[in-house]
Write a protein that holds these residues in place. Structure first.
Motif, PDB file in Angstrom:
ATOM      1  N   LEU A 197      27.386  56.604 -25.835  1.00 16.59           N
ATOM      2  CA  LEU A 197      26.573  57.737 -26.275  1.00 16.59           C
ATOM      3  C   LEU A 197      27.050  59.025 -25.603  1.00 16.59           C
ATOM      4  O   LEU A 197      27.121  60.085 -26.240  1.00 16.59           O
ATOM      5  N   GLY A 198      27.401  58.934 -24.322  1.00 12.08           N
ATOM      6  CA  GLY A 198      27.939  60.098 -23.624  1.00 12.08           C
ATOM      7  C   GLY A 198      29.240  60.575 -24.250  1.00 12.08           C
ATOM      8  O   GLY A 198      29.479  61.791 -24.386  1.00 12.08           O
ATOM      9  N   ARG A 199      30.091  59.644 -24.659  1.00 14.75           N
ATOM     10  CA  ARG A 199      31.349  60.022 -25.324  1.00 14.75           C
ATOM     11  C   ARG A 199      31.065  60.669 -26.672  1.00 14.75           C
ATOM     12  O   ARG A 199      31.732  61.620 -27.073  1.00 14.75           O
ATOM     13  N   TRP A 200      30.049  60.147 -27.383  1.00 21.29           N
ATOM     14  CA  TRP A 200      29.696  60.738 -28.679  1.00 21.29           C
ATOM     15  C   TRP A 200      29.188  62.164 -28.495  1.00 21.29           C
ATOM     16  O   TRP A 200      29.586  63.084 -29.234  1.00 21.29           O
ATOM     17  N   TYR A 201      28.303  62.378 -27.516  1.00 18.87           N
ATOM     18  CA  TYR A 201      27.819  63.730 -27.226  1.00 18.87           C
ATOM     19  C   TYR A 201      28.993  64.649 -26.850  1.00 18.87           C
ATOM     20  O   TYR A 201      29.015  65.830 -27.236  1.00 18.87           O
ATOM     21  N   LEU A 247      30.781  65.806 -29.847  1.00 15.65           N
ATOM     22  CA  LEU A 247      29.938  66.769 -30.555  1.00 15.65           C
ATOM     23  C   LEU A 247      29.990  68.129 -29.871  1.00 15.65           C
ATOM     24  O   LEU A 247      30.005  69.179 -30.535  1.00 15.65           O
ATOM     25  N   PHE A 248      30.020  68.127 -28.541  1.00 18.95           N
ATOM     26  CA  PHE A 248      30.124  69.364 -27.768  1.00 18.95           C
ATOM     27  C   PHE A 248      31.390  70.129 -28.169  1.00 18.95           C
ATOM     28  O   PHE A 248      31.370  71.360 -28.316  1.00 18.95           O
ATOM     29  N   ASP A 249      32.492  69.410 -28.364  1.00 23.26           N
ATOM     30  CA  ASP A 249      33.768  70.042 -28.722  1.00 23.26           C
ATOM     31  C   ASP A 249      33.787  70.530 -30.166  1.00 23.26           C
ATOM     32  O   ASP A 249      34.271  71.628 -30.462  1.00 23.26           O
ATOM     33  N   ASN A 250      33.237  69.696 -31.059  1.00 20.57           N
ATOM     34  CA  ASN A 250      33.435  69.941 -32.490  1.00 20.57           C
ATOM     35  C   ASN A 250      32.309  70.711 -33.166  1.00 20.57           C
ATOM     36  O   ASN A 250      32.546  71.387 -34.168  1.00 20.57           O
ATOM     37  N   ALA A 285      25.197  71.379 -33.471  1.00 21.77           N
ATOM     38  CA  ALA A 285      24.680  70.016 -33.612  1.00 21.77           C
ATOM     39  C   ALA A 285      24.439  69.384 -32.245  1.00 21.77           C
ATOM     40  O   ALA A 285      23.490  68.613 -32.065  1.00 21.77           O
ATOM     41  N   PHE A 286      25.290  69.701 -31.277  1.00 19.11           N
ATOM     42  CA  PHE A 286      25.118  69.192 -29.906  1.00 19.11           C
ATOM     43  C   PHE A 286      23.739  69.584 -29.368  1.00 19.11           C
ATOM     44  O   PHE A 286      23.003  68.752 -28.824  1.00 19.11           O
ATOM     45  N   VAL A 287      23.380  70.839 -29.557  1.00 21.59           N
ATOM     46  CA  VAL A 287      22.067  71.312 -29.093  1.00 21.59           C
ATOM     47  C   VAL A 287      20.944  70.614 -29.850  1.00 21.59           C
ATOM     48  O   VAL A 287      19.931  70.213 -29.261  1.00 21.59           O
ATOM     49  N   GLN A 288      21.098  70.446 -31.157  1.00 16.31           N
ATOM     50  CA  GLN A 288      20.058  69.812 -31.949  1.00 16.31           C
ATOM     51  C   GLN A 288      19.848  68.356 -31.536  1.00 16.31           C
ATOM     52  O   GLN A 288      18.709  67.886 -31.411  1.00 16.31           O
ATOM     53  N   TYR A 289      20.937  67.622 -31.310  1.00 23.57           N
ATOM     54  CA  TYR A 289      20.797  66.212 -30.949  1.00 23.57           C
ATOM     55  C   TYR A 289      20.302  66.035 -29.515  1.00 23.57           C
ATOM     56  O   TYR A 289      19.692  65.008 -29.202  1.00 23.57           O
ATOM     57  N   GLU A 311      31.278  65.253 -16.912  1.00 26.65           N
ATOM     58  CA  GLU A 311      32.706  65.124 -16.600  1.00 26.65           C
ATOM     59  C   GLU A 311      33.558  65.675 -17.732  1.00 26.65           C
ATOM     60  O   GLU A 311      34.623  66.256 -17.494  1.00 26.65           O
ATOM     61  N   HIS A 312      33.102  65.501 -18.960  1.00 31.59           N
ATOM     62  CA  HIS A 312      33.880  65.980 -20.093  1.00 31.59           C
ATOM     63  C   HIS A 312      33.930  67.505 -20.132  1.00 31.59           C
ATOM     64  O   HIS A 312      34.970  68.092 -20.444  1.00 31.59           O
ATOM     65  N   ILE A 313      32.832  68.155 -19.815  1.00 30.23           N
ATOM     66  CA  ILE A 313      32.780  69.620 -19.892  1.00 30.23           C
ATOM     67  C   ILE A 313      33.773  70.241 -18.923  1.00 30.23           C
ATOM     68  O   ILE A 313      34.473  71.210 -19.252  1.00 30.23           O
ATOM     69  N   GLY A 314      33.851  69.669 -17.720  1.00 32.96           N
ATOM     70  CA  GLY A 314      34.828  70.144 -16.754  1.00 32.96           C
ATOM     71  C   GLY A 314      34.678  71.630 -16.446  1.00 32.96           C
ATOM     72  O   GLY A 314      33.611  72.230 -16.591  1.00 32.96           O
ATOM     73  N   VAL A 315      35.785  72.250 -16.054  1.00 33.17           N
ATOM     74  CA  VAL A 315      35.771  73.672 -15.681  1.00 33.17           C
ATOM     75  C   VAL A 315      35.990  74.556 -16.902  1.00 33.17           C
ATOM     76  O   VAL A 315      35.454  75.658 -16.996  1.00 33.17           O
ATOM     77  N   ALA A 316      36.731  74.057 -17.863  1.00 39.33           N
ATOM     78  CA  ALA A 316      37.155  74.900 -18.986  1.00 39.33           C
ATOM     79  C   ALA A 316      35.991  75.428 -19.813  1.00 39.33           C
ATOM     80  O   ALA A 316      36.043  76.543 -20.344  1.00 39.33           O
ATOM     81  N   HIS A 317      34.907  74.646 -19.926  1.00 40.41           N
ATOM     82  CA  HIS A 317      33.814  75.031 -20.823  1.00 40.41           C
ATOM     83  C   HIS A 317      32.541  75.401 -20.078  1.00 40.41           C
ATOM     84  O   HIS A 317      31.454  75.386 -20.671  1.00 40.41           O
ATOM     85  N   VAL A 318      32.662  75.714 -18.799  1.00 41.11           N
ATOM     86  CA  VAL A 318      31.469  75.946 -18.000  1.00 41.11           C
ATOM     87  C   VAL A 318      30.646  77.131 -18.519  1.00 41.11           C
ATOM     88  O   VAL A 318      29.412  77.103 -18.511  1.00 41.11           O
ATOM     89  N   ASP A 319      31.317  78.184 -19.011  1.00 43.60           N
ATOM     90  CA  ASP A 319      30.583  79.348 -19.512  1.00 43.60           C
ATOM     91  C   ASP A 319      29.768  79.011 -20.755  1.00 43.60           C
ATOM     92  O   ASP A 319      28.758  79.672 -21.046  1.00 43.60           O
ATOM     93  N   GLN A 320      30.197  77.986 -21.471  1.00 48.80           N
ATOM     94  CA  GLN A 320      29.508  77.625 -22.711  1.00 48.80           C
ATOM     95  C   GLN A 320      28.109  77.069 -22.436  1.00 48.80           C
ATOM     96  O   GLN A 320      27.217  77.185 -23.280  1.00 48.80           O
ATOM     97  N   LEU A 321      27.897  76.483 -21.257  1.00 47.08           N
ATOM     98  CA  LEU A 321      26.599  75.904 -20.937  1.00 47.08           C
ATOM     99  C   LEU A 321      25.501  76.966 -20.922  1.00 47.08           C
ATOM    100  O   LEU A 321      24.385  76.725 -21.390  1.00 47.08           O
TER     101      LEU A 321
END
Length: 776
Positions: A487-491, A494-497, A501-505, A523-533
């Motif tokens: 489920l974490g891998r699926w989320y 979704l975060f990437d694509n 929908a990520f927020v909705q789910y 772990e998937h978000i890492g440093v690259a997408h931190v501003d997106q949070l």
């Protein structure tokens, strides 16, 4: 034992009108099909020694004849404690000549499972029993801690003893087992049910009074008409027994020592079922004995379900709580020897050398580490997610090795995406399992139908070793941790694509702070997408659960922690969130719900907590609260502070906060009756003013914290119409109309109306007391 009284109660539970035709004979009648009357005759003679009853056998047979001549088609029974003392001729003649069945207590008051009579019958419970039987030979003792009794080295044996005890009034009838994913709750549950069932059958054959174990699992949700425990129970009673069992009979069996209720895997149902604890309380307060009930849940449910915490706290005297403990070295060695034999010590040494002792203390991870050791040796430290990734990869690889899957038809990535989609589908359905039709739809979307071999590979997908087939025809993940990892891998995908929908789910349900799902996303978000949070938090503001999940991800994500204090926390529901090592200097939590929120090693200097709800709010350190603002604490219930102290009154909180914040604090300081009244009203509404329930058993209503004599405050509330009482059932009800509105205002922020002031004046002895003054 009052056998006649038991028989009357049982027949009434079966919806018969019962009359006593003679000293030894009960007659029951009820409407049948076509307005026909159904009759049942139950003789309950006093059976002493063998010789004394032999002298009465002729008289009993003549009674049987008289009734049979008048009502040849009616059901007729003779009920005795056991069959000792009855001659074979008497038993045979009663049945052959007069159709009177002679039954012992456990035979008459018990209803068999379908699979007792027909072993080929399918059943979820039968599958659980079979798995439990196979597990018993390989299980390792499961140590436990307990705040309500002594700790022990094997919870299975402790529960067997307590659930089978013959005392009519066990001091603590509710047995609550908690533990994290992978600790072995389901392993324990299945082993326990198997043992209880087998021992029940032995007792029944010996004609000894015994409790039939009745297990309830989420698989029955597919057969129920609502996602509630009571609807689930109805589905179970309708399908698993040799005849549909009325709920009143189930309740009677529990109350009279003929049944024990076992619940496992119902975390999601319990979290969403506002009626569950009321139903549990109703069972506990039935006339007769307190029924033994076992409930197994993840420990994270305590963080996300205030109803469970309050039930546990308010009924502490009726609940045994057991916390499954991690394996020590002895348990790990025992398990390793059972799996590896002579290589066990080499494995344990590898675990120590690679720094994975903590992971190995969780039984499921110990199993995965052994698989790693057998496959590749433990030559480096493995993280939790790496272990789970490796486990899933091995499972999929074996399907190809066994030629169940063909890479020319479906590759590993597609299989993994199918498994992730199954986990997501199951999450949206409340983790109750998937119908085979739903799983087949996903499989058909994964495999191109025109490719040769598509049909056989489709069937193989539905039979992946990741899954198990439930007795009610649905597919479940065989391992909870693997499902939550997928489920974490699926989320993460979704975060990437599709961030929208990520927020909705994320709004579907709160993810516990210790969930592997959350760790995989982080772990998937890492440093690259931190501003997106931060932007996702803004986007999720209108979705309370989604907002909480985004905040929880950010609070565990080291690069994102520095940005957390800019998040829009004001008037948000932050209940159950863990903030750990977060810089929250100057952050505004005005009006936020901080129920069960924990600030662990956080810097809250100059933060604004005015109008926040404090209910079991935890502050793990006090040195970084300088300058914090808390307002008048009108929405204060309790806080936990360093050294394990719990503060439950605004005056105590004021003193602690003055010292911690270094600034003056002026708060409301209700008198003891005012505090007691708010505590009582809080049983009907939440701190935010939302309705919780409409009634509560009087015993439960008077339980809990005592600021003042609760009976005195209750009497005043009843006299003034702010509460209502149903004396026949010993229940307290909330009021309607304006009185209810006043109750909500008082429970949520101490709004004192003239009527409530008059109520408190009847309970408060202090002359001229304003009841809710401000501290000077």
């Amino acid at each position: 034992m009052d056998l006649k009284g038991l028989a009357r109660g049982y027949l009434e539970a079966e919806r018969y009108d019962v009359a006593e035709q003679s000293r030894d004979l009960l007659v029951g009648s009820r409407k049948g099909l076509g307005e026909d009357n159904e009759f049942i005759y139950v003789w309950v003679p006093t059976v002493g020694d063998r010789q004394s009853f032999r002298s009465r056998e002729g008289f009993m047979l003549s009674q049987f004849k008289d009734i049979n001549d008048l009502y040849p088609t009616a059901q007729k029974f003779m009920l005795v404690p056991n069959l000792e003392g009855l001659s074979t001729d008497f038993r045979s003649g009663a049945r052959r000549w007069y159709n009177v069945k002679i039954r012992s207590t456990v035979q008459f008051f018990d209803t068999s499972f379908k699979w007792d009579d027909s072993p080929e019958a399918t059943s979820v419970a039968k599958d659980v029993r079979d798995r439990g039987s196979s597990l018993l030979s390989q299980r390792v003792k499961q140590p436990f801690d307990s705040p309500t009794s002594e700790a022990g080295n094997d919870l299975l044996e402790t529960l067997l003893t307590r659930l089978r005890q013959s005392a009519d009034l066990p001091s603590r009838p509710i047995h609550l087992v908690i533990g994290p994913a992978g600790i072995g709750k389901t392993f324990l549950f299945e082993s326990l049910f198997s043992r209880l069932y087998d021992e029940f059958q032995v007792d029944k054959r010996r004609q000894q009074k015994a409790r039939r174990p009745m297990p309830l699992m989420p698989e029955y949700l597919r057969l129920s008409d609502a996602p509630t425990v009571k609807a689930l129970l109805r589905a179970y009673l309708d399908t698993d027994f040799s005849r549909p069992l009325d709920e009143a009979v189930f309740r009677w069996m529990l109350a009279n020592g003929f049944g024990v209720w076992l619940l496992d895997g119902l975390d999601e149902v319990i979290a969403q079922d506002s009626t569950f604890f009321d139903y549990l309380l109703d069972l506990m307060t039935m006339p007769g004995s307190a029924p033994p009930i076992l409930i197994c849940v993840r420990d994270s449910l305590l963080a996300t379900s205030p109803e469970l915490r309050e039930f546990r706290d308010e009924y502490a005297g009726y609940i045994h709580t057991y916390e499954l403990a991690p394996w020590g070295l002895g348990s790990r060695r025992e398990y390793a020897i059972s799996r590896l034999g002579a290589s066990a010590e080499q494995f344990l040494e590898s675990v120590r050398e690679t720094g994975m002792d903590e992971l190995a203390s969780i039984p499921y991870y110990s199993s995965l580490l052994i698989e790693e050791f057998e496959a590749t040796a433990l030559d480096k430290s493995r993280t939790e997610t790496e272990l789970l990734d490796s486990a899933v990869s091995r499972i999929i690889a074996r399907e190809y090795d066994k030629q169940l899957l063909d890479r020319m038809v479906i590759n590993e990535r597609a299989v993994l995406e199918f498994a992730q989609a199954m986990a997501a589908e199951d999450m949206q359905g409340g983790f109750q399992g998937l119908s085979i039709d739903t799983a087949r739809e996903w499989a058909e979307l994964t495999i191109t139908p025109d490719i040769p071999g598509a049909d056989s590979n489709l069937r193989a997908l539905l039979q992946l070793a990741l899954f198990s087939l439930g007795g009610s025809g649905q597919i479940r993940f065989s391992q909870e941790l693997l499902e939550h990892y997928l489920l974490g891998r699926w989320y993460s995908q979704l975060f990437d694509n599709n961030p929208d929908a990520f927020v909705q789910y994320l709004a579907v349900r709160q993810i516990p702070h210790d969930s592997v799902t959350l760790r995989v996303i982080r772990e998937h978000i890492g440093v690259a997408h931190v501003d997106q949070l931060e932007s996702l938090a803004l986007q999720a503001q209108s979705l309370p659960v989604s907002f909480k999940n985004v905040v929880q991800i950010a609070s565990q994500h080291e690069p994102a922690r520095a940005k957390l204090r800019r998040f829009p926390f004001e008037r948000k529901d932050l209940s159950g969130i863990l903030f750990e090592s977060v810089d929250l200097r100057g952050a505004s939590f005005v009006g936020a719900d901080l129920s069960d929120t924990e600030f662990r090693s956080c810097d809250l200097t100059d933060a604004n907590l005015t109008e926040a709800i404090f209910r079991n709010t935890k502050f793990a350190n006090s040195e970084k609260l300088r300058g914090v603002q808390v307002g008048d604490l009108s929405r204060f219930y309790s806080i936990n502070v360093p050294k394990g102290l719990t503060i439950t009154t605004p005056s105590e909180a004021r003193q602690w906060l003055i010292k911690a914040s270094g600034r003056p604090v002026k708060v409301v300081e209700p008198c003891p009756p005012a505090m007691q009244l708010r505590h009582m009203f809080g049983k009907f509404v939440t701190p935010s003013g939302m309705a919780r329930r409409s009634w509560l058993d009087k015993r439960g209503f008077l339980n809990g914290r005592r600021y003042h004599d609760p009976q005195e405050v209750l009497s005043a509330a009843l006299r003034t119409g702010y509460l209502r009482e149903e004396k026949d059932r010993d229940r307290i009800y909330r009021p309607d109309g304006d009185a209810y509105s006043e109750l909500v205002g008082y429970a949520s922020n101490f709004t004192l109306t003239p009527g409530l002031r008059a109520l408190l004046s009847q309970s408060c002895d202090a002359e001229g007391c304003p009841h809710i003054p401000m501290a000077s």
